[in-house]
Write a protein that holds these residues in place. Sequence first.
Motif, PDB file in Angstrom:
ATOM      1  N   UNK A  35      37.368  30.746  40.357  1.00  0.00           N
ATOM      2  CA  UNK A  35      37.634  29.345  40.001  1.00  0.00           C
ATOM      3  C   UNK A  35      39.038  28.960  40.465  1.00  0.00           C
ATOM      4  N   UNK A  36      39.993  29.834  40.212  1.00  0.00           N
ATOM      5  CA  UNK A  36      41.368  29.601  40.638  1.00  0.00           C
ATOM      6  C   UNK A  36      41.430  29.427  42.152  1.00  0.00           C
ATOM      7  N   UNK A  37      40.800  30.325  42.883  1.00  0.00           N
ATOM      8  CA  UNK A  37      40.825  30.272  44.350  1.00  0.00           C
ATOM      9  C   UNK A  37      40.198  28.975  44.853  1.00  0.00           C
ATOM     10  N   UNK A  41      42.447  26.309  46.822  1.00  0.00           N
ATOM     11  CA  UNK A  41      42.050  26.108  48.216  1.00  0.00           C
ATOM     12  C   UNK A  41      41.684  24.659  48.481  1.00  0.00           C
ATOM     13  N   UNK A  42      41.035  24.022  47.495  1.00  0.00           N
ATOM     14  CA  UNK A  42      40.655  22.626  47.637  1.00  0.00           C
ATOM     15  C   UNK A  42      41.897  21.735  47.730  1.00  0.00           C
ATOM     16  N   UNK A  43      42.909  22.027  46.907  1.00  0.00           N
ATOM     17  CA  UNK A  43      44.155  21.269  46.976  1.00  0.00           C
ATOM     18  C   UNK A  43      44.864  21.503  48.307  1.00  0.00           C
ATOM     19  N   UNK A  44      44.853  22.749  48.766  1.00  0.00           N
ATOM     20  CA  UNK A  44      45.513  23.060  50.042  1.00  0.00           C
ATOM     21  C   UNK A  44      44.869  22.286  51.187  1.00  0.00           C
ATOM     22  N   UNK A  92      45.492  29.157  37.740  1.00  0.00           N
ATOM     23  CA  UNK A  92      45.749  28.070  38.687  1.00  0.00           C
ATOM     24  C   UNK A  92      47.221  27.680  38.632  1.00  0.00           C
ATOM     25  N   UNK A  93      47.751  27.501  37.403  1.00  0.00           N
ATOM     26  CA  UNK A  93      49.156  27.120  37.266  1.00  0.00           C
ATOM     27  C   UNK A  93      50.083  28.189  37.840  1.00  0.00           C
ATOM     28  N   UNK A  94      49.753  29.459  37.605  1.00  0.00           N
ATOM     29  CA  UNK A  94      50.579  30.545  38.138  1.00  0.00           C
ATOM     30  C   UNK A  94      50.615  30.519  39.658  1.00  0.00           C
ATOM     31  N   UNK A  95      49.458  30.284  40.256  1.00  0.00           N
ATOM     32  CA  UNK A  95      49.396  30.267  41.719  1.00  0.00           C
ATOM     33  C   UNK A  95      50.138  29.065  42.284  1.00  0.00           C
ATOM     34  N   UNK A  96      50.015  27.923  41.627  1.00  0.00           N
ATOM     35  CA  UNK A  96      50.739  26.732  42.075  1.00  0.00           C
ATOM     36  C   UNK A  96      52.241  26.892  41.861  1.00  0.00           C
TER      37      UNK A  96
END
Length: 260
Positions: A35-37, A41-44, A92-96
């Motif tokens: 889900x995070x990926x 990826x969609x935002x990227x 998600x927040x951690x990756x961002x």
Amino acid sequence: MSQPMHVLIIDGATIFRQVFERMPVDERRERPEAVCHACVSSLARAVRDINPTHALVITEKRQQSWRHQIHPPYQATRKETPAQLIHASKFIRQKLDRAMLPVIYKDGIEARDLIASMSHTLSLRSVQTTILTTKAIYYQLVNPSTRIYHHFKREYRDEAWLMERYGCTANRFRDMLALSGYEADNIPGVRGVGYGIASKLLTEYGSLDAVFDNLDAIGGKRAEAIREQEGRIKMNQHLLTLRTEFSLGVKSSDICRAAA
């Protein structure tokens, strides 16, 4: 020569939910990292499409806002955020965060009011701004320096698009929805009044108050229905107003440079 500042405001609350709902059921249930990926990826992809100089994500907690307090049926038909998405949100927040893309939210304030506040601040400085979302509620923010980009249809919505699609300018869009209703937020409109009729009335009379003042001239069952539901229409107008006075607590220097 440096590129003029162009800020991308990402409606994270909407985009993450809709990306999640497009995932295969088994994958989104069992793999929070998937889900995070998918969300990141969609935002990227959107950042590549839009190519802003700066970007930030605005989201929200599922809490009661001022709209719920004055009108309890507001958003009553909206489904609860899936537990799997809530669990994945921290990843998600951690990756961002690692990508230095700010994620902003405020307790008790809906993302739409934070987005409107940020957009308004940038508009006062004539900064080119793009709002990444899928929600029509944001069309009222469109102006010469602000456009909407539909995340999944991958297209811009500006004043020309609004006129072609709705026959309505951005500064009348809220009042058009007040008459026709906005199903996404459980805001019912006047029976028999859709987008087309609402836009026509607002174009002819200039404002919602002027429509109320000219009901005798409008006449017929349509005028009768509007007169009967004037109180609800005014409540709709209030609920659909995007507030712009909130501080996000960030400076332009705090916003991620998207090209970095």
